[in-house]
Design an enzyme around this catalytic site. Structure first.
Site, short mmCIF file in Angstrom:
data_model
loop_
_atom_site.label_atom_id
_atom_site.label_comp_id
_atom_site.label_asym_id
_atom_site.label_seq_id
_atom_site.Cartn_x
_atom_site.Cartn_y
_atom_site.Cartn_z
N ASP A 1 0.86 -1.19 0.00
CA ASP A 1 0.00 0.00 0.00
C ASP A 1 0.89 1.24 0.00
OD1 ASP A 1 -3.07 0.83 0.89
OD2 ASP A 1 -1.54 2.22 1.64
N ASN B 1 -2.57 12.64 -3.65
CA ASN B 1 -3.65 13.06 -4.56
C ASN B 1 -4.13 14.46 -4.24
OD1 ASN B 1 -4.16 11.20 -6.58
ND2 ASN B 1 -5.37 9.86 -5.25
N HIS C 1 -5.42 14.39 -9.21
CA HIS C 1 -5.63 12.98 -9.56
C HIS C 1 -4.83 12.53 -10.78
CE1 HIS C 1 -8.52 11.63 -6.58
NE2 HIS C 1 -8.94 12.90 -6.55
N ASP D 1 -2.62 9.29 -10.70
CA ASP D 1 -2.69 8.16 -11.64
C ASP D 1 -1.31 7.84 -12.21
OD1 ASP D 1 -5.37 8.02 -11.20
OD2 ASP D 1 -5.99 8.84 -13.16
N GLU E 1 -4.84 2.22 -4.05
CA GLU E 1 -3.38 2.30 -4.09
C GLU E 1 -2.76 1.05 -3.47
OE1 GLU E 1 -5.40 4.19 -2.21
OE2 GLU E 1 -4.49 4.76 -0.30
#
Ligand SMILES: [Mg+2]
Length: 318
Positions: free
Chosen positions: A182, A190, A195, A199, A226
């Site tokens: 994680d 973010n 975003h 990404d 994530e």
């Protein structure tokens, strides 16, 4: 590899066709007709055909019905009953039109029929159509199991693969390791960078994990937002922890700036590792839960680290 790269990479591949007939002259005719456009393989009887399908995994089999010992119907039934060969498209080649036989062939899973004597135009067209259909189906099947954003396997693929690895390791009495990963403080990332950057970060991290976990039978999948998960068959707790540490180190070495992380100036990842040698009284769900618990501990103890355990005897080994 991302999906658009995958699609563009698929187009130039030549289709593979297996010709099966007990008469050499029939194989020769079909070979001459198709050799310029496809990779051609040949078999003279049913058993050879089955062996060849396992070996070369053709897209299409042109299968003679009338053969001694094992006829075309038996070969077809055999191929359709084996998960390794069930997706191969089968076109029957029969001596003459026989409605009853065609019904039987389609019921067994054939996609088309060709009649002797071979008509070049009809045969070429039918083969071409089936090759196109097969490549599109293969592509859809692959895309359905890929994570669209990162290009690694998706959760569905993970859920398909884990039970298979579990059974294999149980049979061989080999250890099976799961690594759960994680990205640390990804929400902050973010919020800070937006975003689109989030990404991009997910893509880079996913590819790095994929590059680090590189044995052909290992699997890397995106598990959630994530979160990533790796299946490492035939891997003990020490080996699994070693790979997890390599992943953790490699993500830090990417030096992706993360100003709002409490761990580092760069993006880091936490890992939880769980290993088991599967037995009757255990389940793969327990293994995933154990990896999740180790990940939680890894977060709790400061992140950017690996915590692992071997739950075969319910003892913490690492
Ligand atoms: Mg024959």
């Amino acid at each position: 590899m991302f999906i658009d790269e995958y699609i563009s990479g698929v187009a130039p591949v030549k289709g593979k066709i297996l010709l099966v007939d007990d008469q050499v002259v029939n194989i020769k005719i079909l070979h001459q007709l198709l050799q310029d456009d496809y990779d051609i393989f040949m078999a003279r009887d049913g058993q050879q055909a089955i062996d060849m399908c396992k070996k070369v995994n053709p897209d299409i089999v042109l299968l003679d019905i009338e053969m001694p010992m094992m006829n075309g119907f038996d070969v077809c039934a055999h191929l359709k009953n084996d998960p390794d060969t069930e997706d191969i498209a089968i076109i029957f080649v029969s001596g003459h039109f026989d409605e009853e036989k065609e019904v039987k062939g389609f019921q067994l899973g054939a996609v088309d029929f060709i009649h002797k004597p071979i008509n070049p135009v009809i045969t070429k067209t039918r083969v071409k159509n089936q090759i196109m259909l097969k490549s599109q189906t293969d592509l859809l099947r692959t895309i359905a199991l890929l994570d669209a954003l990162t290009g690694v396997a998706n959760r569905r693929k993970f859920e398909q693969t884990l039970p298979i690895c579990w059974l294999q390791c149980a049979r061989d009495k080999h250890p099976l390791t799961i690594i759960m990963l994680d990205i640390d403080f990804f929400k902050h990332f973010n919020d800070n960078y937006g975003h689109a950057e989030g990404d991009r970060c997910l893509r880079i991290v996913a590819q790095k994990i994929q590059d680090t976990v590189n044995r052909p039978y290992d699997l890397v999948a995106r598990y959630g937002g994530e979160e990533f998960i790796c299946i490492l068959p035939n891997t003990d707790a020490i080996g699994g922890t070693y790979v997890a540490q390599q992943i953790v180190d490699s993500i830090l070495s990417l030096k992706i700036t993360h100003e709002n992380s409490d761990v580092s100036d760069f993006v880091t990842i936490s890992a939880g590792v769980a290993t088991i040698t599967p037995r009757g009284d255990s389940s793969y769900q327990d293994l995933v839960k154990a990896a999740d618990k180790q990940l939680y501990l890894s977060k709790d103890r400061g992140r950017n680290r690996v915590i692992g355990c071997d739950i075969t005897d319910d003892t913490v080994a690492v």
